[in-house]
Design an enzyme around this catalytic site. Structure first.
Site, PDB file in Angstrom:
ATOM      1  N   HIS A 209       0.804  -1.229   0.000  1.00 27.31           N
ATOM      2  CA  HIS A 209       0.000   0.000   0.000  1.00 27.31           C
ATOM      3  C   HIS A 209       0.841   1.285   0.000  1.00 27.31           C
ATOM      4  CE1 HIS A 209       0.888  -0.728   4.197  1.00 27.31           C
ATOM      5  NE2 HIS A 209      -0.101  -1.552   4.409  1.00 27.31           N
ATOM      6  N   ASP A 277      -5.993  -4.315   0.070  1.00 25.04           N
ATOM      7  CA  ASP A 277      -5.784  -4.185   1.521  1.00 25.04           C
ATOM      8  C   ASP A 277      -7.157  -4.232   2.214  1.00 25.04           C
ATOM      9  OD1 ASP A 277      -4.223  -1.933   3.948  1.00 25.04           O
ATOM     10  OD2 ASP A 277      -4.727  -4.076   3.989  1.00 25.04           O
TER      11      ASP A 277
HETATM   12  N1  LIG Z   1      -4.385  -1.041   6.560  1.00 23.92           N
HETATM   13  C1  LIG Z   1      -4.993  -0.888   7.700  1.00 23.92           C
HETATM   14  O1  LIG Z   1      -5.324   0.218   8.101  1.00 23.92           O
HETATM   15  N2  LIG Z   1      -5.245  -1.960   8.481  1.00 23.92           N
HETATM   16  C2  LIG Z   1      -4.870  -3.348   8.189  1.00 23.92           C
HETATM   17  C3  LIG Z   1      -3.442  -3.632   8.517  1.00 23.92           C
HETATM   18  C4  LIG Z   1      -2.499  -3.078   7.485  1.00 23.92           C
HETATM   19  O2  LIG Z   1      -2.612  -3.428   6.314  1.00 23.92           O
HETATM   20  O3  LIG Z   1      -1.661  -2.269   7.857  1.00 23.92           O
HETATM   21  C5  LIG Z   1      -5.741  -4.259   9.038  1.00 23.92           C
HETATM   22  O4  LIG Z   1      -5.406  -5.453   9.149  1.00 23.92           O
HETATM   23  O5  LIG Z   1      -6.759  -3.772   9.591  1.00 23.92           O
HETATM   24 ZN   LIG Z   2      -3.101  -4.818   5.165  1.00 23.91          ZN
HETATM   25 ZN   LIG Z   3      -0.334  -2.579   6.184  1.00 28.04          ZN
END
Ligand SMILES: NC(=O)N[C@@H](CC(=O)O)C(=O)O
Ligand SMILES: [Zn+2]
Ligand SMILES: [Zn+2]
Length: 410
Positions: A209, A277
């Site tokens: 990301h 994600d």
């Molecule tokens: N991206 C996020 O904000 N949260 C992700 C964890 C991650 O990908 O960092 C999660 O598992 O909730």
């Molecule tokens: Zn993640």
């Molecule tokens: Zn992450």
């Protein structure tokens, strides 16, 4: 006579051409411009395109102690609904997948419950011995805390002993400690540290990301062939202005300003991977500050809508959600070629529809795009020769299996 013949516009390379795909025993046996005969023939009509099965390399399916957030069943049904035939499961679960025994538990959890095919991961934090025992399909390192709070005290040490490709959450723990709002510097400093280690170690690294202009420029500038990176739909289509209006959009790394978002699009052709994600949380968890956005059921449609707006080509979706995941994660049983699994994502490029999270399969029945009219929709998903989703309905039982990826799989 094939078990199944899929007829319609196929996307091969840049162009959509009319043709037929002959499938037997779940495998692609023939791709032809001519007619093929099958026990069953599915004619894909006008305005629709048959894409190779799309792969999302960054998905949080939760389960274990977080069934309220998502289960393997609900998350993988959401994947099929969104046109995703293979998901890469992330290990920051409760309990986190930090040892071989929990990895075995994760393997058992997926059997008979996954509707999509899947790759399994292992969380690295000073535990490479266990990582070798586990034999995961890919590995995860957090350089700074995200959901679940587990992060590596020694990124370079952990990265160097990991027995396979590492996907890394690149936000710097020290900067986060001083600036909980996680400014771009947290990502940029972590990415530069990760790139320094990658340059020295010369082993595969996938940066998750990426959200900032300087972050993407640092990676592109270093130009290391064994370093790939992902960009999410929420960082492509949203900014911190959206977050200011809707606190549900709290996510790590955070939504950025318009310049950062524009930089992702300016460099779009050089982004190897689009990954959701998908990070489901209950609404009460979100209200108490959980970070993460659900994305499985909107990511492909958002990209199709952007194709209709001339922002990218259909072939970009295939490149960043099929070709590159297969190449980067060394998936040996997937690909749009004879002998590989017959996975397909059928899209209707002109279908207009309204995003209604109440109709989602994910437990996280909310979306940044709630109520948004999109042009372009996934209308059918085919997994190893079987229709598993059609017109928003999941078809059949959970028959997803683990893919052959990494670990030098034969
Ligand atoms: N991206 C996020 O904000 N949260 C992700 C964890 C991650 O990908 O960092 C999660 O598992 O909730
Ligand atoms: Zn993640
Ligand atoms: Zn992450």
């Amino acid at each position: 006579m094939y078990d199944l013949v899929l007829k319609g516009k196929l996307l091969t390379g840049e162009k959509l051409i009319g043709g037929s795909i002959g499938v037997s025993d779940g495998k692609i046996l023939r791709v032809s411009k001519g007619e093929l005969r099958g026990e069953e023939t599915i004619q894909i009509g006008r305005g629709k395109a048959i894409l190779p099965g799309l792969i999302d390399v960054h998905v949080h399916l939760r389960d274990f102690d977080q069934r309220k957030k998502e289960t393997v069943e609900t998350g993988t049904m959401a994947a099929l609904h969104g046109g995703i035939t293979t998901v890469f499961d992330m290990p920051n679960t409760q309990p986190p997948i930090l040892n071989a025994e929990t990895f075995e538990r994760r393997k058992a959890l997926f059997e008979g419950r996954a509707y999509a095919d899947y790759a399994l991961s292992f969380l690295i934090r000073n535990n490479c011995g266990d990582a070798v025992k586990a034999g995961a399909d890919f590995y995860k390192i957090f350089m700074g805390a995200s959901t679940g709070g587990v992060f590596s005290e020694d990124f370079k040490g952990d990265y160097s002993c990991t027995p396979g490709i590492v996907s890394v959450h690149a936000e710097d723990a020290e900067i986060i400690a001083q600036n909980p709002e996680r400014p771009p510097e947290a990502e940029i400093r972590a990415i530069n540290r990760a790139l320094n280690a990658a340059e020295k170690l010369g082993k595969p690294l996938n940066i998750c990301h990426v959200s900032t202009a300087d972050g993407i420029w640092a990676i592109l500038g270093r130009n290391l062939p064994w370093v790939s990176f992902e960009v999410t739909p929420h960082h492509l289509f949203l900014t911190k202005k959206n977050y200011e209006r809707n606190s549900l959009l709290k996510v790590y790394p955070p939504l950025r300003d318009e310049e950062d978002r524009r930089a992702l699009w300016r460099n779009f052709s050089r982004i190897p991977l689009i990954a959701s994600d998908h990070a489901p949380h209950t609404l009460e968890d979100k209200e108490s500050g959980a970070a993460g956005i659900p994305g499985l059921e909107t990511e492909v449609a958002l990209l199709l809508d952007a194709v209709n707006r001339g922002m990218l080509e259909l072939s970009d979706i295939v490149e960043k959600m099929h070709d590159n995941p297969i190449r980067i994660f060394e998936i040996t049983n997937k690909g749009f070629e004879v002998g590989k699994d017959a996975d397909f994502t059928v899209v209707d490029l002109k279908r207009e529809w309204k995003v209604k999270p109440e109709e989602f399969y994910t437990k996280a029945k909310w979306s940044p795009w709630d109520g948004r009219r999109l042009r372009g929709k996934v209308v059918m998903t085919i997994l190893r020769g079987k229709v598993v989703m059609e017109e928003d309905e999941i078809v059949g039982k959970p028959e997803g299996v683990r893919i052959n990826a990494g670990k030098g799989s034969a």
